[in-house]
Design an enzyme around this catalytic site. Structure first.
Site, mmCIF file in Angstrom:
data_model
loop_
_atom_site.group_PDB
_atom_site.id
_atom_site.type_symbol
_atom_site.label_atom_id
_atom_site.label_comp_id
_atom_site.label_asym_id
_atom_site.label_seq_id
_atom_site.Cartn_x
_atom_site.Cartn_y
_atom_site.Cartn_z
ATOM 1 N N ASP A 1 0.818 -1.221 0.000
ATOM 2 C CA ASP A 1 0.000 0.000 0.000
ATOM 3 C C ASP A 1 0.845 1.261 0.000
ATOM 4 O O ASP A 1 0.431 2.302 0.523
ATOM 5 C CB ASP A 1 -0.948 0.047 1.218
ATOM 6 N N LYS B 1 -0.056 3.939 -8.308
ATOM 7 C CA LYS B 1 0.009 5.301 -8.848
ATOM 8 C C LYS B 1 1.311 5.519 -9.611
ATOM 9 O O LYS B 1 1.328 6.072 -10.712
ATOM 10 C CB LYS B 1 -0.120 6.316 -7.708
ATOM 11 N N ASN C 1 -5.324 -10.797 -4.023
ATOM 12 C CA ASN C 1 -5.512 -10.584 -2.578
ATOM 13 C C ASN C 1 -5.250 -9.152 -2.147
ATOM 14 O O ASN C 1 -5.686 -8.734 -1.092
ATOM 15 C CB ASN C 1 -4.608 -11.525 -1.773
ATOM 16 N N HIS D 1 -4.237 -2.291 -6.031
ATOM 17 C CA HIS D 1 -3.595 -1.007 -6.284
ATOM 18 C C HIS D 1 -4.708 -0.025 -6.583
ATOM 19 O O HIS D 1 -5.572 -0.317 -7.405
ATOM 20 C CB HIS D 1 -2.698 -1.066 -7.514
ATOM 21 N N ARG E 1 -6.724 0.052 7.742
ATOM 22 C CA ARG E 1 -5.299 -0.295 7.827
ATOM 23 C C ARG E 1 -4.728 0.176 9.150
ATOM 24 O O ARG E 1 -5.141 1.195 9.689
ATOM 25 C CB ARG E 1 -4.525 0.364 6.685
ATOM 26 N N LEU F 1 2.974 12.203 0.804
ATOM 27 C CA LEU F 1 3.559 13.183 1.713
ATOM 28 C C LEU F 1 2.552 14.274 2.079
ATOM 29 O O LEU F 1 2.566 14.803 3.194
ATOM 30 C CB LEU F 1 4.804 13.809 1.044
ATOM 31 N N ASP F 2 1.655 14.591 1.150
ATOM 32 C CA ASP F 2 0.659 15.649 1.383
ATOM 33 C C ASP F 2 -0.172 15.397 2.637
ATOM 34 O O ASP F 2 -0.588 16.345 3.309
ATOM 35 C CB ASP F 2 -0.270 15.776 0.162
ATOM 36 N N GLY G 1 -0.019 13.786 -4.007
ATOM 37 C CA GLY G 1 -1.452 13.668 -4.296
ATOM 38 C C GLY G 1 -1.675 12.386 -5.069
ATOM 39 O O GLY G 1 -0.727 11.815 -5.618
HETATM 40 P P1 GDP Z 1 -0.268 0.112 -3.780
HETATM 41 O O1 GDP Z 1 -0.845 -1.224 -3.502
HETATM 42 O O2 GDP Z 1 1.169 0.213 -3.394
HETATM 43 O O3 GDP Z 1 -0.513 0.563 -5.174
HETATM 44 O O4 GDP Z 1 -1.008 1.135 -2.842
HETATM 45 P P2 GDP Z 1 -2.597 1.340 -2.617
HETATM 46 O O5 GDP Z 1 -3.254 1.659 -3.881
HETATM 47 O O6 GDP Z 1 -3.140 0.220 -1.834
HETATM 48 O O7 GDP Z 1 -2.585 2.565 -1.602
HETATM 49 C C1 GDP Z 1 -2.137 3.786 -1.939
HETATM 50 C C2 GDP Z 1 -3.266 4.783 -1.720
HETATM 51 O O8 GDP Z 1 -2.712 6.072 -1.669
HETATM 52 C C3 GDP Z 1 -4.248 4.835 -2.880
HETATM 53 O O9 GDP Z 1 -5.516 5.166 -2.394
HETATM 54 C C4 GDP Z 1 -3.713 5.959 -3.776
HETATM 55 O O10 GDP Z 1 -4.701 6.588 -4.562
HETATM 56 C C5 GDP Z 1 -3.195 6.890 -2.735
HETATM 57 N N1 GDP Z 1 -2.032 7.684 -3.131
HETATM 58 C C6 GDP Z 1 -0.937 7.332 -3.864
HETATM 59 N N2 GDP Z 1 -0.052 8.340 -3.885
HETATM 60 C C7 GDP Z 1 -0.597 9.356 -3.133
HETATM 61 C C8 GDP Z 1 -0.145 10.640 -2.740
HETATM 62 O O11 GDP Z 1 0.962 11.067 -3.054
HETATM 63 N N3 GDP Z 1 -0.984 11.361 -1.940
HETATM 64 C C9 GDP Z 1 -2.199 10.905 -1.522
HETATM 65 N N4 GDP Z 1 -2.946 11.681 -0.752
HETATM 66 N N5 GDP Z 1 -2.638 9.687 -1.856
HETATM 67 C C10 GDP Z 1 -1.851 8.927 -2.659
#
Ligand code: GDP
Length: 428
Positions: free
Chosen positions: A12, A17, A37, A40, A306, A333-334, A415
């Site tokens: 997560d 992204k 399981n 993203h 989480r 980081l935001d 973001g």
């Molecule tokens: P992954 O499994 O590593 O792809 O991560 P997830 O998708 O489970 O969790 C990352 C969450 O953080 C998602 O809801 C993304 O939309 C969100 N996200 C990713 N980068 C950023 C960011 O820089 N800022 C914010 N606020 N949310 C982000």
């Protein structure tokens, strides 16, 4: 060239992204391990999506999206996922599925559920997607490879053999209904029909692409700390989450992986049970969970809240080292803009001694976090595109972490959207 996008922590971290963003300049995006399981979450011009099996490159029509041999392939979920994209107006992506990938069966999910029920309080917090039973069968050599779906004679004999074994467990250990071999065979034949349009010899396709100079992204699921060998065993996943495994799970030579981008989140989060030294609780945790990610820290697959905590330099340094990190993408980081002060875990105290080396699980259980507190920046940094335009305390936070983990932070994500990224070439 081949780039790997992998996680340093419990998953997560925002790999989806980063992969979606990097896919603009990639030709092939490959999932090389894991199954449906985890998820993203991706936000782009088409909307918000939770991908479970599909690679995060599916939103571009120039990409080929590949499900490698290392993946636990849940065929109904894959088909459903493809439909959920086209329903929302995403052009039908080009998808290839390795003929050497193995199939998640309905009984894998049942075994997952029965075992969690049996363990009760000591359960692993599995998502019950059948992943552990699937990989157990794969290595016990009783799994079904996609290629076998097309060899009906062999299939019949094997189904009999597998059901005999499974039924002993179902009847005598779990006291649950037994499997009917005919139903299992029908299930496999249904899967054959569903998957046929996508099946390919993926490793030769990738070899050809690499010969032609194409760019390949390997997309990892979860992160180092969930790796079965190097993670917090036994609270880990059942396939390797490391970039090194990308070569095996995609079917390419290891030396082709020339860049490893490791994603680290600006604070910590974890789903399921397991050691988490910098975890926080109570109101402090509720607030971070509510503000975290994009709309709160809740699992993309299960919706489970989480667990959250402060950034863990010990775990992240270790996580980056095992991945073979060239660059770090520092995400979300935001979210930290509301804090007056931000604690960071800089060491573990174990039996009265402080260490910055990540230990094995038995020792980890006794570890207490050593925290250092940095001043917050108390403002919203979304929309900033230039590193120099970030508030001074925010830059100090990034640079403190970069120094502590010892790997260059070249991208800062502020973001959830594709364009919310600050490039910082060269890092430290
Ligand atoms: P992954 O499994 O590593 O792809 O991560 P997830 O998708 O489970 O969790 C990352 C969450 O953080 C998602 O809801 C993304 O939309 C969100 N996200 C990713 N980068 C950023 C960011 O820089 N800022 C914010 N606020 N949310 C982000």
């Amino acid at each position: 060239m081949v780039k790997a996008v992998v996680g340093a922590n419990w998953g997560d971290e925002g790999k989806g992204k980063i992969t979606d963003m990097l896919s603009e300049h990639a030709d092939m995006i490959v999932r090389f391990q894991g199954g449906a399981n985890a998820g993203h979450t991706i936000k782009n011009k088409y909307g918000k999506f939770a991908l479970h099996t599909l690679p995060s490159g599916v939103f571009y029509s120039h990409t080929t999206n590949i499900i490698g041999n290392g993946v636990a392939l849940d065929i109904p979920k894959l088909v459903e996922e493809i439909r959920s994209l086209t329903d929302k107006g995403v052009p039908k992506p080009k998808i290839l599925v390795s003929d050497r990938a193995q199939v998640v069966m309905s009984y894998h999910m049942l075994f997952d559920q029965y075992e969690e029920e049996r363990l009760g309080k000591a359960s692993f917090g599995s998502t019950k997607s059948g992943i552990a039973p699937f990989y157990s069968d794969k290595y016990a050599k009783i799994g079904f490879q996609v290629s076998e779906l097309f060899a009906k004679d062999l299939l019949e004999e094997k189904v009999q053999r597998v059901c005999e074994m499974k039924n002993i467990m179902l009847e005598h250990f779990y006291h649950k209904p037994v499997l009917d071999p005919q139903e299992i065979l029908d299930e496999l034949l249904r899967y054959r029909e569903m998957i046929e349009p996508y099946v390919a010899d993926v490793s030769s396709y990738l070899a050809q692409g690499l010969k032609e100079g194409k760019t390949v992204l390997l997309e990892g699921q979860l992160g180092t700390l969930k790796d079965p060998d190097h993670g917090i065993y036994p609270m880990v996943t059942s396939s390797s989450t490391l970039a090194g495994y990308g070569a095996v799970g995609a079917g390419i030579p290891p030396r082709e992986i020339s860049q490893v981008i490791t994603v680290c989140k600006a604070y910590s989060s974890a789903v399921g049970a397991g050691e988490f030294v910098s975890e926080i609780f109570g109101d402090e945790a509720d607030e971070l969970r509510r503000r975290g990610g994009d709309g709160g820290e809740f699992g993309a697959t299960t919706g489970r809240p989480r667990r959250v905590g402060w950034f863990d330099c010990v775990a992240s340094k270790y996580g980056c080292r095992l991945q073979g990190t060239d660059e770090v993408a520092f995400t979300v980081l935001d979210v930290l803009g509301y804090l007056d002060e931000i604690p960071v875990c800089v060491g573990y105290e174990i039996d009265g001694e402080v260490t910055t080396e990540f230990p094995t699980t038995a020792k980890l259980r006794r570890a207490k976090p050593v925290l250092e507190t940095l001043p917050g920046w108390k403002c919203d940094i979304t929309g900033i595109r230039d590193y120099g335009a970030l508030p001074e305390n925010c830059r100090k936070y990034i640079e403190f972490i970069e120094k502590s983990i010892g790997y260059p932070i070249t991208m800062v994500s502020n973001g959830p959207a594709r364009e919310d990224i600050i490039y910082r070439k060269g890092g430290k």
